[in-house]
Design a protein around this motif. Structure first.
Motif, PDB file in Angstrom:
ATOM      1  N   ALA A   1       0.724  -1.079  -0.101  1.00 20.75           N
ATOM      2  CA  ALA A   1      -0.112  -0.179   0.038  1.00 20.75           C
ATOM      3  C   ALA A   1       0.955   1.081   0.078  1.00 20.75           C
ATOM      4  CB  ALA A   1      -0.903   0.013   1.281  1.00 20.75           C
ATOM      5  N   THR A   2       2.007   1.268   0.775  1.00 18.15           N
ATOM      6  CA  THR A   2       2.618   2.374   0.868  1.00 18.15           C
ATOM      7  C   THR A   2       3.479   2.574  -0.551  1.00 18.15           C
ATOM      8  OG1 THR A   2       3.203   1.824   3.246  1.00 18.15           O
ATOM      9  CG2 THR A   2       4.802   3.342   2.130  1.00 18.15           C
ATOM     10  N   THR A   3       3.992   1.747  -1.006  1.00 10.49           N
ATOM     11  CA  THR A   3       4.413   1.723  -2.320  1.00 10.49           C
ATOM     12  C   THR A   3       3.507   2.359  -3.248  1.00 10.49           C
ATOM     13  OG1 THR A   3       4.342  -0.198  -3.347  1.00 10.49           O
ATOM     14  CG2 THR A   3       6.128  -0.008  -1.942  1.00 10.49           C
ATOM     15  N   LYS A   4       2.332   2.073  -3.157  1.00 13.56           N
ATOM     16  CA  LYS A   4       1.284   2.525  -4.167  1.00 13.56           C
ATOM     17  C   LYS A   4       0.753   3.703  -3.727  1.00 13.56           C
ATOM     18  CE  LYS A   4       0.919  -0.820  -7.408  1.00 13.56           C
ATOM     19  NZ  LYS A   4       0.916  -0.314  -8.852  1.00 13.56           N
ATOM     20  N   GLY A   5       0.943   4.177  -2.809  1.00  7.56           N
ATOM     21  CA  GLY A   5       0.473   5.597  -2.143  1.00  7.56           C
ATOM     22  C   GLY A   5      -0.896   5.470  -1.349  1.00  7.56           C
ATOM     23  N   TYR A   6      -1.076   4.279  -0.793  1.00  8.65           N
ATOM     24  CA  TYR A   6      -2.367   4.231  -0.089  1.00  8.65           C
ATOM     25  C   TYR A   6      -2.356   4.050   1.400  1.00  8.65           C
ATOM     26  CZ  TYR A   6      -5.176   3.254  -4.439  1.00  8.65           C
ATOM     27  OH  TYR A   6      -5.386   3.197  -5.677  1.00  8.65           O
ATOM     28  N   SER A   7      -3.346   4.395   2.067  1.00  7.17           N
ATOM     29  CA  SER A   7      -3.186   4.203   3.524  1.00  7.17           C
ATOM     30  C   SER A   7      -4.475   3.023   3.646  1.00  7.17           C
ATOM     31  CB  SER A   7      -4.213   5.392   4.128  1.00  7.17           C
ATOM     32  OG  SER A   7      -3.156   6.444   4.057  1.00  7.17           O
ATOM     33  N   VAL A   8      -4.063   2.381   4.956  1.00  7.26           N
ATOM     34  CA  VAL A   8      -4.992   1.284   5.230  1.00  7.26           C
ATOM     35  C   VAL A   8      -5.866   1.565   6.185  1.00  7.26           C
ATOM     36  CG1 VAL A   8      -4.932  -1.359   5.521  1.00  7.26           C
ATOM     37  CG2 VAL A   8      -3.151  -0.076   4.035  1.00  7.26           C
ATOM     38  N   LEU A   9      -7.113   1.194   6.108  1.00  7.51           N
ATOM     39  CA  LEU A   9      -8.133   1.313   7.236  1.00  7.51           C
ATOM     40  C   LEU A   9      -8.516  -0.169   7.913  1.00  7.51           C
ATOM     41  CD1 LEU A   9      -9.824   3.684   8.530  1.00  7.51           C
ATOM     42  CD2 LEU A   9     -11.535   2.943   6.969  1.00  7.51           C
ATOM     43  N   ILE A  10      -8.259  -0.570   8.893  1.00  8.92           N
ATOM     44  CA  ILE A  10      -8.515  -1.914   9.237  1.00  8.92           C
ATOM     45  C   ILE A  10      -9.856  -1.974  10.053  1.00  8.92           C
ATOM     46  CG2 ILE A  10      -7.788  -3.685  10.843  1.00  8.92           C
ATOM     47  CD1 ILE A  10      -4.925  -2.436  10.488  1.00  8.92           C
ATOM     48  N   GLU A  11     -10.725  -2.958   9.535  1.00  7.78           N
ATOM     49  CA  GLU A  11     -11.970  -3.055  10.038  1.00  7.78           C
ATOM     50  C   GLU A  11     -12.004  -4.484  10.560  1.00  7.78           C
ATOM     51  OE1 GLU A  11     -14.484  -0.538   9.961  1.00  7.78           O
ATOM     52  OE2 GLU A  11     -15.594  -2.023  11.108  1.00  7.78           O
TER      53      GLU A  11
ATOM     54  N   ILE B   1      -4.962   2.974  11.256  1.00  7.46           N
ATOM     55  CA  ILE B   1      -3.782   2.469  11.963  1.00  7.46           C
ATOM     56  C   ILE B   1      -2.524   2.655  10.974  1.00  7.46           C
ATOM     57  CG2 ILE B   1      -2.627   0.663  12.893  1.00  7.46           C
ATOM     58  CD1 ILE B   1      -5.186  -0.897  13.255  1.00  7.46           C
ATOM     59  N   GLU B   2      -1.719   3.203  11.665  1.00 12.19           N
ATOM     60  CA  GLU B   2      -0.201   3.659  11.170  1.00 12.19           C
ATOM     61  C   GLU B   2       0.949   3.251  11.951  1.00 12.19           C
ATOM     62  OE1 GLU B   2      -0.417   5.573   7.964  1.00 12.19           O
ATOM     63  OE2 GLU B   2       1.820   5.280   8.038  1.00 12.19           O
TER      64      GLU B   2
END
Lengths: 341, 341
Positions: free
Chosen positions: A87-97, B96-97
């Motif tokens: 995700a980081t290399t693709k420029g995304y943040s991650v929301l965990i559910e 989450i970061e």
DNA sequence: CTGAAAGCGCTTACAG
DNA sequence: CTGAAAGCGCTTACAG
């Protein structure tokens, strides 16, 4: 939140806001002279674009959501690591559910999916039939969804997915036990209502059948995917009148609980009872004895599933949706031995 | 993403878009008759408001970010559980970061903080001086920040925080060892560059000093907060010419690695070496022997810190910022005994 | 109680 | 290469 807007920058640099926008997003479309002027103004003001406005305007947030049953499970932690990295290399943040999708109603699932401002979804959780319907609907509305880890049910066959061959892996684990001479082999599976370890149970049953070994119904017990659940399941197994000589646990978390409970009951592992796990989490090699288990390339699964999602987001539905099978491996440590009898 | 906008609903219900908006956000301001008309139209179209537009318009996203050094640590998992639970009841999503704040440059930290479209931040990680500066700046621009778990450095004293008294807890653990007769007590701490377990080291040193017990410099080693790091640290400890009789590990994750390594070297726990951990993660009670440790109310910390953040978001800076100290507890299991000699 | 209108901060065809 | 202008989908004073 930024308190200086694009207008202020434009005013100071003496250009239009369109030019400021271009300097940031398409610098090659702007004269060097102008660019420098604008960059100076940006530095001066400490400007940074309002992400909310950008997201709104562009119709995308660069956030993806990952839905999983248990963030605490070290296996998922490892998968998340792969997801985050991609995700980081693709420029995304991650929301965990963290959610048990199989216990939610259709409305709840629907609300969750639309209410979150995300560009796409990674499912590491198994679905109820309800969920499946909703998902298909959402997916048709072009909310990209990709499934990781879990074997997909037939209804979900048209979603892209990345996982190991759980059936084959469970067969391999069971066959290893059989090859050593075990005949009474028990299994602790996940949850009745969840598909998460269903295939592992199938693999176990297939191996037993193939070896013409009977399965006492009392040998197949629910462990709830937790240490506590597995301990309870193990107590049942230990007091069974036809006690197994080996236990196959559908994940390492449960194997850890099982191991502890067997030893607490005064029996030795693997002397009296052999135990085999699944996942190869980082604790597996420091249990006593170290745990024999099936290892999954967790991080790789995470990375692949994220890249898969990116392709889906970028390319729309043109992408292939055949499942991607990654290799598993039997890791032999010391919790399994030949049966005593 | 929703493909039907508020306009469509308004058209069908034969009202203005303002009225549709009111029906959703302030239903009490609308006649029942109108409300029903609009609700019908909403049902018909399957409309749900575009969250991006809402967030943009309202200037808030209802997302909070939590920054932590390691999502995989079961202790943080437990804290996260509390955060999630409080967040859900307050209507927030959690981003989450995972980041080692102490290894980032000022620019990186700044970019991370502004680039994420969040209403507030929970820090479960310790900060470099760099980070501290940035944080203060951001905080002044009214990005609410709350600190959890870690003792805050002096520069961060004006941020609200929630944590146990790490120094006192570490003293208690060390004193317990001392009270049993241990004199050569080692400590495995976290990372040189991180404040995360610094206070625990201080507590250990204070207890030793108070008991007039010398600390051999070789007894205080870095364990990197990981199993692997702790194993390496333990090997060093075991080969020390003045070998300790007890080891205090700054967290349970490292205690698990330590335990395994001591046993692998042929020594018994607690017969030859006593081990005490910190955190009371869920694995602590199923190690062999079960781990004596300091328990933190992890979930409660998570909940409190989230509620604290909510107050900060709602009330601005009027809220109190004195640290909130929650109680810890020494949990005596079986990894500690009197020294052999 | 309801509607017309302004505006949040951007991006992006469209002219020039 | 640059600027004026439209518009993304909402919310919210402001009139009526």
């Amino acid at each position: 939140m930024p308190d200086v807007s694009i207008k202020e920058v434009a005013r100071i640099a003496n250009v239009s806001i369109a030019t400021v926008s271009r300097c940031i997003n398409n610098p090659e479309k702007v004269t060097e002279k102008t660019r420098i002027k604008v960059q100076d103004a940006i530095r001066q003001t400490g400007y940074s674009p309002n992400r909310l406005a950008q997201s709104f305007r562009r119709g995308r947030t660069n956030i993806v959501m990952v839905v999983l049953p248990s963030v605490g499970d070290p296996f998922f932690t490892a998968v998340m690591k792969g997801i985050k990295s991609a995700a980081t290399t693709k420029g995304y943040s991650v929301l965990i559910e963290e959610t048990q999708l199989n216990t939610m109603t259709a409305d709840e699932i629907g609300a969750m999916l639309v209410s979150n401002q995300t560009d796409g979804i990674i499912l590491l959780a198994s679905m109820s039939p309800f969920g499946t319907e909703i998902l298909s609907a959402k997916s048709k509305r072009r909310l990209p969804i990709v499934i990781g880890c879990e074997t997909i049910s037939p209804e979900l066959a048209d979603f892209p997915s990345v996982h190991i061959d759980n059936i084959a892996a469970a067969k391999e684990a069971t066959n290893y036990l059989i090859s050593l001479g075990h005949k009474r082999i028990a299994m602790i599976y996940g949850q009745e209502s969840s598909l998460l370890t269903k295939d592992r149970e199938l693999g176990y049953r297939a191996a037993m059948k193939q070896a013409k070994l009977p399965i006492d119904p009392g040998w197949v017990v629910e462990g709830d995917l937790t240490i506590t659940g597995a301990r309870k399941a193990t107590r049942n197994l230990m007091s069974h009148n036809n006690r197994p000589t080996a236990i196959f646990c559908a994940n390492d978390e449960m194997a850890i609980g099982c191991l502890h409970e067997v030893k607490s009951s005064g029996l030795r592992v693997p002397g009296d009872i052999s135990i085999i796990g699944f996942d190869d989490i980082r604790y597996a090699e420091v249990t006593d004895p170290p745990l024999t288990t099936i290892s999954q390339p967790a991080e790789e699964i995470g990375e692949r599933v994220m890249y898969r999602l990116c392709r889906r987001i970028d390319a729309g539905h043109g992408t292939t949706s055949s499942p991607e099978i990654v290799p598993h491996k039997l890791v032999i440590r010391q919790s399994v031995a030949k049966p005593a009898d």
